[in-house]
Scaffold this motif. Sequence first.
Motif, mmCIF file in Angstrom:
data_model
loop_
_atom_site.group_PDB
_atom_site.id
_atom_site.type_symbol
_atom_site.label_atom_id
_atom_site.label_comp_id
_atom_site.label_asym_id
_atom_site.label_seq_id
_atom_site.Cartn_x
_atom_site.Cartn_y
_atom_site.Cartn_z
ATOM 1 N N TYR A 1 0.835 -1.213 0.000
ATOM 2 C CA TYR A 1 0.000 0.000 0.000
ATOM 3 C C TYR A 1 0.867 1.260 0.000
ATOM 4 O O TYR A 1 1.710 1.438 0.882
ATOM 5 N N HIS A 2 0.665 2.115 -0.983
ATOM 6 C CA HIS A 2 1.391 3.381 -1.054
ATOM 7 C C HIS A 2 0.457 4.506 -1.474
ATOM 8 O O HIS A 2 -0.471 4.294 -2.255
ATOM 9 N N LYS A 3 0.739 5.697 -0.963
ATOM 10 C CA LYS A 3 0.104 6.917 -1.458
ATOM 11 C C LYS A 3 1.202 7.785 -2.045
ATOM 12 O O LYS A 3 2.228 8.023 -1.407
ATOM 13 N N GLU A 4 0.984 8.239 -3.277
ATOM 14 C CA GLU A 4 2.002 9.007 -3.982
ATOM 15 C C GLU A 4 1.414 10.292 -4.539
ATOM 16 O O GLU A 4 0.242 10.332 -4.936
ATOM 17 N N THR A 5 2.244 11.326 -4.570
ATOM 18 C CA THR A 5 1.852 12.577 -5.211
ATOM 19 C C THR A 5 2.493 12.612 -6.594
ATOM 20 O O THR A 5 3.720 12.494 -6.732
ATOM 21 N N LEU A 6 1.674 12.753 -7.629
ATOM 22 C CA LEU A 6 2.154 12.743 -9.003
ATOM 23 C C LEU A 6 2.682 14.122 -9.407
ATOM 24 O O LEU A 6 2.526 15.111 -8.681
ATOM 25 N N GLU A 7 3.319 14.191 -10.573
ATOM 26 C CA GLU A 7 3.905 15.441 -11.053
ATOM 27 C C GLU A 7 2.872 16.537 -11.226
ATOM 28 O O GLU A 7 3.172 17.716 -11.065
ATOM 29 N N ASN A 8 1.639 16.152 -11.549
ATOM 30 C CA ASN A 8 0.583 17.164 -11.733
ATOM 31 C C ASN A 8 -0.053 17.589 -10.414
ATOM 32 O O ASN A 8 -1.020 18.353 -10.406
ATOM 33 N N GLY A 9 0.467 17.055 -9.306
ATOM 34 C CA GLY A 9 -0.061 17.434 -7.999
ATOM 35 C C GLY A 9 -1.151 16.526 -7.473
ATOM 36 O O GLY A 9 -1.533 16.616 -6.298
ATOM 37 N N ASN A 10 -1.685 15.651 -8.323
ATOM 38 C CA ASN A 10 -2.716 14.714 -7.883
ATOM 39 C C ASN A 10 -2.111 13.605 -7.026
ATOM 40 O O ASN A 10 -0.932 13.255 -7.174
ATOM 41 N N GLU A 11 -2.932 13.066 -6.172
ATOM 42 C CA GLU A 11 -2.487 11.966 -5.317
ATOM 43 C C GLU A 11 -3.106 10.662 -5.800
ATOM 44 O O GLU A 11 -4.262 10.638 -6.229
ATOM 45 N N ARG A 12 -2.332 9.598 -5.789
ATOM 46 C CA ARG A 12 -2.891 8.300 -6.147
ATOM 47 C C ARG A 12 -2.568 7.284 -5.068
ATOM 48 O O ARG A 12 -1.526 7.344 -4.398
ATOM 49 N N THR A 13 -3.473 6.323 -4.897
ATOM 50 C CA THR A 13 -3.246 5.167 -4.037
ATOM 51 C C THR A 13 -2.895 3.992 -4.932
ATOM 52 O O THR A 13 -3.591 3.733 -5.914
ATOM 53 N N VAL A 14 -1.823 3.299 -4.612
ATOM 54 C CA VAL A 14 -1.383 2.195 -5.448
ATOM 55 C C VAL A 14 -0.932 1.033 -4.582
ATOM 56 O O VAL A 14 -0.312 1.218 -3.531
ATOM 57 N N LEU A 15 -1.296 -0.173 -5.001
ATOM 58 C CA LEU A 15 -0.800 -1.393 -4.359
ATOM 59 C C LEU A 15 0.349 -1.925 -5.211
ATOM 60 O O LEU A 15 0.134 -2.434 -6.304
ATOM 61 N N LYS A 16 1.565 -1.811 -4.692
ATOM 62 C CA LYS A 16 2.737 -2.276 -5.437
ATOM 63 C C LYS A 16 3.011 -3.741 -5.107
ATOM 64 O O LYS A 16 4.065 -4.109 -4.575
ATOM 65 N N LEU A 17 2.027 -4.569 -5.427
ATOM 66 C CA LEU A 17 2.143 -6.007 -5.192
ATOM 67 C C LEU A 17 3.139 -6.617 -6.162
ATOM 68 O O LEU A 17 3.278 -6.182 -7.303
#
Length: 504
Positions: free
Chosen positions: A378-394
């Motif tokens: 489980y990760h939360k990341e801030t993208l270059e455009n400023g948006n945040e995404r939740t991603v499962l890096k399974l």
Amino acid sequence: MPAQTMEELVSLCKRRGFIFQSSEIYGGLQGFYDYGPLGVELKNNIKNAWWRANVHERDDMEGLDASIIMHRLALRHSGHEATFNDPMVDNKKTKKRYRLDHLIKDQKADVLAKVAAAVNEAPENIAAVSARLMEQPARAAEILVEAGVRDAFSGEVGEWTEPRPFNMMFKTSIGPVADEDSFGYLRPETAQGIFVNFKNVVDSTSRRLPFGIAQIGKAFRNEITPRNFVFRVREMEQMEIEFFVAPGTDEEWHEHWLEQRLKWWEDQGVPRQKIIVEDVPADDLAHYSKRTYDLMYDFPTLGHDEIEGIANRTDFDLGSHTKGQAELGLTAQVMENSDSVAKLTIPHPETNKPVVPFVIEPSAGVDRALLAVLSEAYHKETLENGNERTVLKLRPHLAPIKVAVIPLARNKPELVDLARRIKADLQRLGLGRILLEDSGNIGKAYRRHDEVGTPYCVTVDFDTVGKGEDASLTDTVTIRDRDTLAQERVAIADLAEWLTARLR
């Protein structure tokens, strides 16, 4: 940023269909959970990874799937009827019931220190504090009140009963007549199914020491206070190995299995540095154990807690079942004629004389494994455009969905039909679940598949079917990488090879 709280994981699991509360429409059933469409895929992938590593890739292992309901005498002679207990205490005010060691552990530091001092134990050794209280139940009830132990439900100092042992096995009737001779137990561990089948496996496979028997299956424990999501439940699934070795070689094999199991966890994306190997103190060992290593993973919110135990069970179990048969006069019926074979023995690899082997037992919970894997992925990341995404890096082999095939427009039959054909072709490769994602919004589809851990999205667009501006892109698709967000154009003819190289 990885998951910081357990609440984040619980929210994701409910929202995206990993785990649901059992019987939720009737208010739920405490300590029981149902695995949803994505949860069952992830759970099966974890089990498959374990089975592949421990059975298919080893030359010294056999598999087994034993019955869930066991003969009561098997669990009597294994020691479970007498010793499979947890300390239980009630609050007379709230009528709430608690497991004693959990109640103590959840108290504030000053209260815990008072309880520990009253029984001359260190506050950090919760198991020892609980054990000392159980030795003096009448005084224990007074100590809990004097120390100001509070009820987790009301927050007030409780009026505590004397602590008492509570056997956690589920008892069930067998057959149409419910009497004292017609009952059995839901197994509290898968191990005993392996031990009672030891001779069957040896006779049917001609195995010699050292070798193991592996099993994945349900186990049931009537926990006093199930809690922490799927970490402590009443119905669980275990992945267990009973590895039989010659007496005298058990300590060497114990270390071998510790290293093997740590490596396996790393391969599933759970780093070694997040696991503390706890050498369980002698006072806290199970009744069958000579020595046990507990692998303690650092869960969000919960802190370090057990994801696997690796125990040296010596010859306790096979010896106990041999004695149990002898006491019942069953030995001659079940075994061969000679005394040497009439026990649960196997020839020593050097002397060829019958010996009751020692056992090393790596035992992991599927539910806890899933929780640890999700915690790391489980990760939360801030993208270059400023948006945040939740991603499962399974890890790709664990991902519930391996590839999502997405037509750019859901109302264009030529795109949808081609996407459907590509999906069907990829599914035949045996890589795992391939999903046709025809929601119609490519951005939302990408975000949804980031959140559920899909490694690759394959997009079928107008260029793919020759209706775009660039004719050179005909019969190609766009592949998007979950972790890097990079996009690559690949010919449909090369797609199977491209994905297989990265997902196998």
